[in-house]
Design an enzyme around this catalytic site. Structure first.
Site, short mmCIF file in Angstrom:
data_model
loop_
_atom_site.label_atom_id
_atom_site.label_comp_id
_atom_site.label_asym_id
_atom_site.label_seq_id
_atom_site.Cartn_x
_atom_site.Cartn_y
_atom_site.Cartn_z
CD GLU A 102 8.70 0.43 -1.66
OE1 GLU A 102 9.54 0.73 -2.53
OE2 GLU A 102 8.51 -0.74 -1.29
CG ASP A 103 8.74 1.90 -6.02
OD1 ASP A 103 8.27 1.37 -4.98
OD2 ASP A 103 9.11 1.24 -7.01
CG ASP A 106 -0.08 -2.83 -5.64
OD1 ASP A 106 -1.23 -2.37 -5.63
OD2 ASP A 106 0.26 -3.77 -6.39
CG PHE A 155 1.17 -1.55 -14.22
CD1 PHE A 155 1.73 -2.23 -13.15
CD2 PHE A 155 1.99 -1.21 -15.29
CE1 PHE A 155 3.06 -2.58 -13.14
CE2 PHE A 155 3.34 -1.56 -15.28
CZ PHE A 155 3.87 -2.24 -14.21
CB VAL A 156 1.82 4.09 -12.68
CG1 VAL A 156 0.39 4.62 -12.60
CG2 VAL A 156 2.30 3.65 -11.30
CG ASP A 162 10.23 -2.38 -13.78
OD1 ASP A 162 9.74 -2.21 -12.64
OD2 ASP A 162 10.48 -3.49 -14.26
NE ARG A 168 13.93 -0.49 -13.20
CZ ARG A 168 13.16 -1.00 -12.24
NH1 ARG A 168 12.44 -0.21 -11.47
NH2 ARG A 168 13.09 -2.31 -12.06
P1 5GP Z 1 3.24 -4.27 -2.50
O1 5GP Z 1 4.11 -5.22 -1.74
O2 5GP Z 1 2.86 -3.04 -1.72
O3 5GP Z 1 2.03 -4.97 -3.07
O4 5GP Z 1 4.03 -3.86 -3.79
C1 5GP Z 1 5.03 -2.94 -3.79
C2 5GP Z 1 5.89 -3.08 -5.01
O5 5GP Z 1 5.17 -3.56 -6.17
C3 5GP Z 1 6.45 -1.72 -5.42
O6 5GP Z 1 7.63 -1.42 -4.72
C4 5GP Z 1 6.64 -1.89 -6.91
O7 5GP Z 1 7.91 -2.46 -7.15
C5 5GP Z 1 5.58 -2.88 -7.33
N1 5GP Z 1 4.40 -2.18 -7.92
C6 5GP Z 1 3.17 -2.07 -7.38
N2 5GP Z 1 2.35 -1.37 -8.18
C7 5GP Z 1 3.07 -1.01 -9.26
C8 5GP Z 1 2.77 -0.25 -10.45
O8 5GP Z 1 1.66 0.26 -10.69
N3 5GP Z 1 3.79 -0.08 -11.33
C9 5GP Z 1 5.04 -0.60 -11.13
N4 5GP Z 1 5.94 -0.37 -12.07
N5 5GP Z 1 5.35 -1.32 -10.02
C10 5GP Z 1 4.39 -1.52 -9.09
#
Ligand code: 5GP
Length: 178
Positions: A102-103, A106, A155-156, A162, A168
């Site tokens: 996973e990238d 959050d 936010f990154v 992206d 990206r």
């Molecule tokens: P979660 O379900 O853990 O809240 O969110 C995960 C997804 O939210 C990540 O796979 C990503 O796509 C997106 N996301 C969360 N934080 C960031 C961020 O700081 N930057 C970007 N570009 N995407 C984020």
């Protein structure tokens, strides 16, 4: 690199390409040790993880497979509520050592909804590797077995991540200037 504009927002350098590469080598070293002789299946979650998954996979010296999936969320029935489905998951996970790539984690919502579906297929093991984690944003606690960097709740973009479709291709990670 200096500051950078993506759409209407201004970003500043945060994690350099060199730091990312070094950390990936460390994580790959652990994976090489932990998965020797086990032929793990890596499942990378698109779109954001494509660059991380590629760079990580290149550093693996063990026999390993990789596949790429997309998660789509839709509204189910009243009883099932919000449902996440995996598109492109055509591998049989039964008895496999599975590693999710996973990238960024959050709130943890995505993985907390998706992991039970994978467990359902009875893999031999199920671990998570994530490049980034925002501990302060946690709503659904997820154990990340192999983590690149813990970052604040900012936010990154860049390195596969992206902002509204753009950014990206930036080879390092940038942080929103607020
Ligand atoms: P979660 O379900 O853990 O809240 O969110 C995960 C997804 O939210 C990540 O796979 C990503 O796509 C997106 N996301 C969360 N934080 C960031 C961020 O700081 N930057 C970007 N570009 N995407 C984020």
């Amino acid at each position: 690199m200096g500051e950078m504009r993506v759409h209407d927002k201004q970003f500043e350098p945060y994690i350099s390409a060199e730091k990312i590469a070094d950390r990936i080598k460390e994580i790959a070293g652990k994976l090489n040790k932990d998965y020797t002789g086990r032929k793990p299946l890596f499942i990378a979650i698109l779109n954001g993880s494509f660059m991380f998954a590629a760079d990580l996979f290149k550093e693996l010296a063990i026999d390993a497979e990789i596949c790429f999936i997309k998660l789509a969320s839709y509204k189910g029935t009243k009883s099932t509520g919000h449902v996440i489905t995996a598109i492109g998951l055509d591998m049989d996970l039964f008895g496999r050592d599975v590693v999710i790539v996973e990238d960024i984690v959050d709130t943890g919502k995505t993985l907390s909804e998706f992991l039970p579906q994978l467990h359902h297929q009875q893999p031999a093991s199920l671990k998570i590797v994530a490049l980034l984690h925002k501990p302060e944003a946690t709503v659904f606690p997820i154990t990340i077995d192999y983590l690149g960097f813990s970052i604040p709740n900012k936010f990154v973009v860049g390195y596969g991540l992206d902002y509204d479709g753009l950014g990206r291709n930036i080879p390092e990670i940038f942080k929103l200037i607020e």
